[in-house]
Design a protein around this motif. Structure first.
Motif, mmCIF file in Angstrom:
data_model
loop_
_atom_site.group_PDB
_atom_site.id
_atom_site.type_symbol
_atom_site.label_atom_id
_atom_site.label_comp_id
_atom_site.label_asym_id
_atom_site.label_seq_id
_atom_site.Cartn_x
_atom_site.Cartn_y
_atom_site.Cartn_z
ATOM 1 N N ARG A 1 -2.408 12.046 -4.750
ATOM 2 C CA ARG A 1 -0.788 11.776 -4.135
ATOM 3 C C ARG A 1 0.193 11.127 -4.512
ATOM 4 N N GLY A 2 0.271 11.542 -5.770
ATOM 5 C CA GLY A 2 1.127 11.254 -6.974
ATOM 6 C C GLY A 2 1.416 9.293 -7.069
ATOM 7 N N ILE A 3 0.093 8.869 -6.601
ATOM 8 C CA ILE A 3 0.390 7.306 -6.703
ATOM 9 C C ILE A 3 -0.466 7.012 -7.494
ATOM 10 N N HIS A 4 0.028 6.278 -9.223
ATOM 11 C CA HIS A 4 -0.903 5.767 -9.629
ATOM 12 C C HIS A 4 -2.273 4.966 -9.257
ATOM 13 N N ASP B 1 7.203 12.483 -4.321
ATOM 14 C CA ASP B 1 8.835 12.049 -4.891
ATOM 15 C C ASP B 1 7.991 11.057 -5.584
ATOM 16 N N GLY B 2 6.361 10.837 -6.029
ATOM 17 C CA GLY B 2 6.166 9.495 -7.171
ATOM 18 C C GLY B 2 6.507 8.250 -6.761
ATOM 19 N N LEU B 3 7.203 7.629 -5.583
ATOM 20 C CA LEU B 3 7.610 6.428 -5.025
ATOM 21 C C LEU B 3 7.025 6.418 -3.559
ATOM 22 N N SER B 4 6.395 7.237 -3.151
ATOM 23 C CA SER B 4 5.500 6.719 -2.217
ATOM 24 C C SER B 4 4.100 7.897 -2.092
ATOM 25 N N SER B 5 3.051 7.924 -1.060
ATOM 26 C CA SER B 5 2.128 8.608 -1.151
ATOM 27 C C SER B 5 2.650 9.745 -0.141
ATOM 28 N N GLU C 1 -18.694 5.204 3.067
ATOM 29 C CA GLU C 1 -18.611 5.380 4.681
ATOM 30 C C GLU C 1 -17.605 4.196 4.622
ATOM 31 N N PHE C 2 -16.269 4.665 5.079
ATOM 32 C CA PHE C 2 -14.860 3.538 5.323
ATOM 33 C C PHE C 2 -14.541 3.728 7.443
ATOM 34 N N GLU C 3 -15.208 2.311 6.794
ATOM 35 C CA GLU C 3 -14.365 2.026 8.633
ATOM 36 C C GLU C 3 -13.944 2.625 8.969
ATOM 37 N N GLU C 4 -12.108 2.616 8.476
ATOM 38 C CA GLU C 4 -11.578 3.451 9.004
ATOM 39 C C GLU C 4 -10.562 4.094 7.802
ATOM 40 N N ASP C 5 -9.677 4.978 8.051
ATOM 41 C CA ASP C 5 -9.189 5.586 7.220
ATOM 42 C C ASP C 5 -7.591 4.854 6.834
ATOM 43 N N ILE C 6 -7.109 4.344 5.449
ATOM 44 C CA ILE C 6 -5.891 3.810 5.400
ATOM 45 C C ILE C 6 -4.731 4.626 5.239
ATOM 46 N N ASN C 7 -3.704 3.524 5.334
ATOM 47 C CA ASN C 7 -3.009 4.899 5.772
ATOM 48 C C ASN C 7 -2.021 5.310 5.066
ATOM 49 N N ALA C 8 -2.375 6.971 4.924
ATOM 50 C CA ALA C 8 -2.344 7.366 2.580
ATOM 51 C C ALA C 8 -1.275 8.229 2.870
ATOM 52 N N ASP C 9 0.050 7.629 4.019
ATOM 53 C CA ASP C 9 1.382 7.897 4.111
ATOM 54 C C ASP C 9 2.828 7.688 3.083
ATOM 55 N N SER C 10 1.726 5.885 3.460
ATOM 56 C CA SER C 10 2.230 4.909 2.994
ATOM 57 C C SER C 10 2.195 4.198 2.065
ATOM 58 N N ILE C 11 1.563 4.432 1.442
ATOM 59 C CA ILE C 11 1.111 3.581 -0.239
ATOM 60 C C ILE C 11 2.722 4.011 -1.075
#
Ligand SMILES: [Zn+2]
Lengths: 318, 358
Positions: free
Chosen positions: A132-135, B8-12, A284-294
């Motif tokens: 998701r664009g996060i390295h 946007d490359g800043l957040s996921s 298996e993951f105990e719960e999913d990460i918050n995928a939008d807030s990394i």
């Protein structure tokens, strides 16, 4: 009955035909170019494998390029070439002491390269991986990992190998805690004594059962690696576990062996796909990460040589 | 599943969006905010298709990204590639092109077979031309030193054999050094750079100095024509080729060292043996020794191959004796006869005595 709320969020979509075809083309080009196509072949295979791996409905992306890996490949070739040149030189010197010195230096050289390879691989491979664009990134320090490695290898030699379980744990703790996925961190909580017991039990029982126990041994080692790794997001720890069974590993390896042998190696791609599928789908993951807030945290990184030293030393990390 | 996501490359955070590919730009409209973002196609960092996923990167690091998953990925990929300076990057370009793949496999197979049998060994042989003569001699000496430590050396007959060579006054491009090993094995071999080993077992079977000179001239040809180095190059190249084929890089280097240590058990190709026989005959003519000795030598070996000691005999390093005898007999020079050389005869009988001592 306890309801299982753990999530199987990793999926592998690899298609046998695609990977077999890719490997055939890569091998053709490798042979025509006398091996110099190797970096590009490797990159294509990694791009494929990453793209087929899905976590929470998004695919991983490998950003490496053949050119980067080629530069690393040349550097690794030079380093390892120097070691071999030294060995060959001592072989032809006609001086028995020099031959021994040559063999010792050669082997020490290889041992000394392991931390460099580990560090370089993590640094390069992770910096080129995104979701998701996060390295991803690796913040370990080469000096520190050499410090840990030297201390542990010394203890391992002094204890005739017994300490190697603690060494593995020390390296795992250091490397995992330095992996970043944007604002997400990782930690390793395994204990040396547990790994030692797994290894001891594994070796003794494998001998007693003429190898049959080795599938449980494999399973225990994978579980040790996976179950002791934790994901930390915004201060919260998320547990991971492997549901792999000894029977599953047995089936995977036996069928893979038959596929590779009966297709004369052409079907190796199928075997690779099968391994990835079984491995990922049993996490298996105990719960999913918050995928939008990394949040993106890692800076750009350029150097691929560690990755190729690792390749030449036959260390597989990811 | 068909989706287009903007990051946007800043957040996921994934922003579902619609895109419109124009000649010089890509317009991105975010579904949530209706905001429109414009990317210049010439400023794209990459436009990469892997399977059914298209990844488009834009701007400085951390890059902004669009991910298109589904059947339309290929469509957008083609559209953008057409207008972009970026090279094509479709990892699975061969998808749905099975005939091409099958054709390539066939070509690859032919190429492998061809390379394995001809090209690769030839390259390996040529590569040995790069080895300096000094290194070759040193390599031979160090292998010889190792070998001498494991075998019982007959010093007296070694000296006599070297004397025999001296009396022929040979001038060769390598310093020839002969060592006799006490062993019933009917064998002899040459290392790179001039080291020749002869087992007492083969000398015992000889009846005339012609045969001994024939053996030496054959082995000397192996030395002067660099046969062991060439064979080493050939087999090392094939083992590198095989390691490469199976992607085993660490095996390559191990292979080379392995070959070097196996040097004394090296089996030469039939061409190299025939070459050594023929040049051996020339060598004998040059030094006025009847070349008939070469045929007699072969007959000793031929007899040996029918004996029970089929294991470590000359045959295992020297194949196809019968064919070699026929090849020798077809050459008229073989019938040239020189008169007996008394000094050679004397040294030969001394050698025979020295090896028959208890
Ligand atoms: Zn020969």
């Amino acid at each position: 009955m306890e309801y299982n709320t753990w999530k199987k969020s990793l999926k592998f979509h690899g298609n046998h035909g695609d990977l077999v075809g890719l490997r055939i083309l890569n091998n053709i080009l490798k042979i025509i170019t006398l091996g110099f196509y190797y970096p590009w072949a490797k990159v294509k295979e990694l791009k494929y494998m990453y793209n087929e791996t899905e976590y929470m409905n998004s695919r991983f992306v490998f950003h490496g390029t053949g050119k980067e890996v080629f530069k690393g490949f040349i550097k690794a070739l030079l380093i390892i070439g120097v070691l071999y040149a030294f060995l060959l030189f001592s072989y032809t010197s006609n001086n028995p002491t020099l031959v021994y010195v040559g063999i010792i230096v050669f082997n020490l050289g290889f041992f000394a390269l392991i931390p460099l390879a580990l560090h370089g691989t993590l640094k390069y491979r992770l910096s080129r991986t995104s979701w998701r664009g996060i390295h991803f990134g690796y913040r370990g320090n080469l000096k520190e990992i050499y410090g840990i490695y030297l201390k542990n290898i010394l203890l391992t030699i002094l204890t005739f190998g017994i300490y190697s379980s603690w060494m593995r744990v020390a390296l795992n703790k250091y490397t995992r805690s330095n992996i970043r996925f944007g604002s997400i961190q990782f930690t390793f909580v395994g204990k040396g004594v547990d790994l030692f017991l797994i290894n001891l039990k594994g070796i003794i029982f494998s001998i007693l059962t003429i190898g049959i126990y080795s599938f449980w041994f494999y399973k225990n080692r994978i579980m040790f690696e996976v179950n002791n790794t934790k994901i930390i997001q915004d201060g919260k720890e998320i547990n991971i576990r492997s549901t792999l069974t000894a029977g599953g590993i047995f089936k995977l390896l036996i069928v893979n062996y038959l596929i590779v042998v009966f297709t004369f190696g052409i079907g190796t791609g199928i075997a690779i796909n099968r391994i990835a599928r079984v491995l990922f789908q049993n996490i298996e993951f105990e719960e999913d990460i918050n995928a939008d807030s990394i949040l993106q945290t890692e800076e750009e990184y350029k150097d691929a040589s560690g990755d190729d030293i690792a390749g030449m030393l036959d260390i597989s990390i990811i | 599943m068909e989706q287009i996501l903007y990051f946007d490359g800043l957040s996921s955070r994934a922003w579902p969006c619609k895109i419109d590919v124009r000649k010089e730009e890509i317009l991105i409209q975010l579904d949530d905010t209706l905001e429109i973002i414009c990317w210049k196609i010439n400023d794209l960092i990459s436009n990469e298709l892997t399977g059914t996923t298209l990844t488009i990167k834009y701007g400085e690091y951390p890059h902004k990204t669009i991910e298109i998953i589904g059947e339309s990925a290929l469509l957008y990929y083609e559209l953008i590639s057409k207008n972009s300076f970026l090279g094509r990057s479709n990892v699975l370009w061969y998808r749905k092109k099975t005939p091409i793949i099958i054709g390539l496999i066939f070509l690859f197979f032919c190429l492998c077979v061809f390379s394995y049998w001809t090209l690769i060994p030839w390259l390996g042989e040529k590569a040995t031309l790069l080895v300096p003569k000094d290194t070759e001699i040193k390599l031979g000496e160090s292998i010889a030193e190792n070998f001498k430590q494991t075998e019982e050396i007959n010093k007296e007959s070694s000296k006599l054999l070297n004397q025999l060579l001296d009396s022929l006054q040979i001038k060769e491009s390598y310093p020839i050094k002969i060592t006799v090993v006490n062993s019933p094995t009917v064998n002899a071999f040459a290392l790179p750079g001039g080291q020749i080993f002869v087992y007492t077992g083969i000398i015992q079977k000889m009846k005339h100095y012609n045969e001994l000179v024939a053996l030496l001239s054959h082995e000397i040809t192996h030395v002067t024509h660099q046969h062991s180095l060439k064979s080493l190059g050939r087999s090392a190249a094939t083992s590198i080729f095989i390691s490469g084929l199976f992607g085993d890089i660490s095996g390559i280097s191990a292979g080379i060292l392995d070959q070097a240590s196996q040097l004394k058990q090296l089996r030469y190709s039939r061409e190299l043996e025939t070459e050594a026989d023929q040049h051996g005959v020339d060598f004998m003519l040059k030094y006025k020794v009847s070349p008939k000795g070469m045929v007699d030598l072969m007959q000793i070996l031929d007899g040996e191959s029918e004996g029970e000691d089929g294991f470590m005999n000359y045959l295992s390093t020297h194949p196809e004796t019968k064919e070699r005898i026929n090849a020798l007999k077809s050459d008229n020079q073989i019938n040239i006869n020189f008169k007996e050389n008394q000094s050679l005869k004397t040294i030969f009988s001394k050698i025979q005595q020295s090896i028959n001592k208890p």
